[in-house]
Design a protein around this motif. Structure first.
Motif, mmCIF file in Angstrom:
data_model
loop_
_atom_site.group_PDB
_atom_site.id
_atom_site.type_symbol
_atom_site.label_atom_id
_atom_site.label_comp_id
_atom_site.label_asym_id
_atom_site.label_seq_id
_atom_site.Cartn_x
_atom_site.Cartn_y
_atom_site.Cartn_z
ATOM 1 N N GLY A 178 0.787 -1.512 0.044
ATOM 2 C CA GLY A 178 0.286 -0.096 0.039
ATOM 3 C C GLY A 178 0.789 0.909 0.110
ATOM 4 O O GLY A 178 0.070 1.976 -0.176
ATOM 5 N N GLY A 179 1.449 0.905 -0.055
ATOM 6 C CA GLY A 179 3.296 2.113 0.451
ATOM 7 C C GLY A 179 3.235 2.879 1.635
ATOM 8 O O GLY A 179 2.253 2.913 2.308
ATOM 9 N N THR A 180 3.893 4.015 1.248
ATOM 10 C CA THR A 180 4.474 4.400 2.811
ATOM 11 C C THR A 180 4.517 6.248 2.290
ATOM 12 O O THR A 180 4.633 6.587 0.633
ATOM 13 N N VAL A 181 5.144 6.808 3.164
ATOM 14 C CA VAL A 181 5.893 8.029 3.153
ATOM 15 C C VAL A 181 7.723 8.578 3.497
ATOM 16 O O VAL A 181 7.919 7.287 4.683
ATOM 17 N N ILE A 182 8.018 9.266 3.397
ATOM 18 C CA ILE A 182 9.790 9.376 3.851
ATOM 19 C C ILE A 182 9.408 10.799 4.111
ATOM 20 O O ILE A 182 8.529 12.154 4.093
ATOM 21 N N LYS A 203 9.301 21.016 6.882
ATOM 22 C CA LYS A 203 9.609 19.349 6.441
ATOM 23 C C LYS A 203 9.022 19.078 5.472
ATOM 24 O O LYS A 203 8.528 20.324 5.130
ATOM 25 N N GLU A 204 8.700 18.153 4.815
ATOM 26 C CA GLU A 204 8.866 17.711 3.445
ATOM 27 C C GLU A 204 8.624 16.055 3.634
ATOM 28 O O GLU A 204 8.920 15.031 3.965
ATOM 29 N N LYS A 205 7.306 16.253 2.878
ATOM 30 C CA LYS A 205 6.964 14.361 3.397
ATOM 31 C C LYS A 205 6.906 13.178 1.135
ATOM 32 O O LYS A 205 6.638 14.513 0.553
ATOM 33 N N THR A 206 7.272 12.639 1.276
ATOM 34 C CA THR A 206 7.573 12.241 -0.416
ATOM 35 C C THR A 206 6.930 10.764 -0.082
ATOM 36 O O THR A 206 6.755 10.008 0.686
ATOM 37 N N THR A 207 5.866 10.842 -0.969
ATOM 38 C CA THR A 207 4.182 8.620 -0.981
ATOM 39 C C THR A 207 5.462 8.418 -2.407
ATOM 40 O O THR A 207 6.567 8.064 -2.453
#
Length: 211
Positions: A178-182, A203-207
């Motif tokens: 299902g994936g996640t984030v960094i 902050k930065e989120k990467t899928t």
């Protein structure tokens, strides 16, 4: 002026003219919440430095004059960090699309020189990640990857108005179904008092897709 721990000199200067200047034995120094230092006293110097709008711009020696002065020293440094990611999203299992580049911009908005500047960038994720490369301006300082998905950079000083860039390339090896984030969390700090601490972190989120 010493640092917050009182262990090192952060700022020093000379104030005065060619004649006697007195600050009443050092008992008239005050510091406000922004780190501005105020010094008051008296001077006999005809060349004591003044602003263009001073009430009396020059003490007249033949009249044996004496003038009072109030001087403000601003030693605060407004440090800020921003960051972005590309590409987003990324996909594990594909060497062409399983890496992301984080770009951190660290700026000193002044007005003072920032010293002992430290930048940290912590990466957290349910995906298995690895830092592939780390680039930065070697003329200003140094950065290292401590082996636990975190970057630490040190810059001895950063002048007012200067921006330095840090680039971190990260690979996602695996991801849960299902994936996640960094999540990339960057912070910056220095010896000087920062009048705007709200821009000291970003902050930065990467899928991360699992297929």
């Amino acid at each position: 002026v010493l640092n917050k721990k009182g262990s090192a000199l952060v700022y020093s200067t000379f104030l005065g003219g060619s004649d006697d200047d007195d600050n009443a034995g050092g008992n008239v120094i005050a510091v406000n919440r922004l780190g501005d230092v105020y010094l008051t006293g008296t001077t006999f110097s005809p060349d004591f430095p003044v602003t263009g709008t001073a009430l009396d711009r020059q003490c007249d020696p033949p009249n044996n004059c004496i003038d009072a002065f109030v001087t403000k020293f601003n030693i605060a440094a407004d440090l800020a960090v921003t960051q972005g990611d590309a590409p987003d999203p990324i996909t594990v299992g594909n060497n062409a699309t399983n890496t992301v580049n984080y770009t951190l911009n660290v700026t000193n908005y002044g007005p003072a020189l920032a010293t002992d500047v430290q930048v940290t960038d912590k990466l957290t994720s349910k995906a298995k990640t690895k830092i592939l490369s780390l680039t930065y301006d070697t003329g200003l300082g140094s950065c290292s990857d401590n082996g636990s998905n975190a970057v630490v950079c040190y810059f001895p000083s950063l002048a007012s108005g200067v921006t330095t860039q840090i680039r971190v390339r990260v690979r996602a090896k695996t991801a849960p179904p299902g994936g996640t984030v960094i999540l990339s969390e960057a912070k910056v700090s220095a010896n000087e008092l920062d009048p705007n601490p709200t821009n000291n972190h970003a902050k930065e989120k990467t899928t991360v897709l699992d297929h």
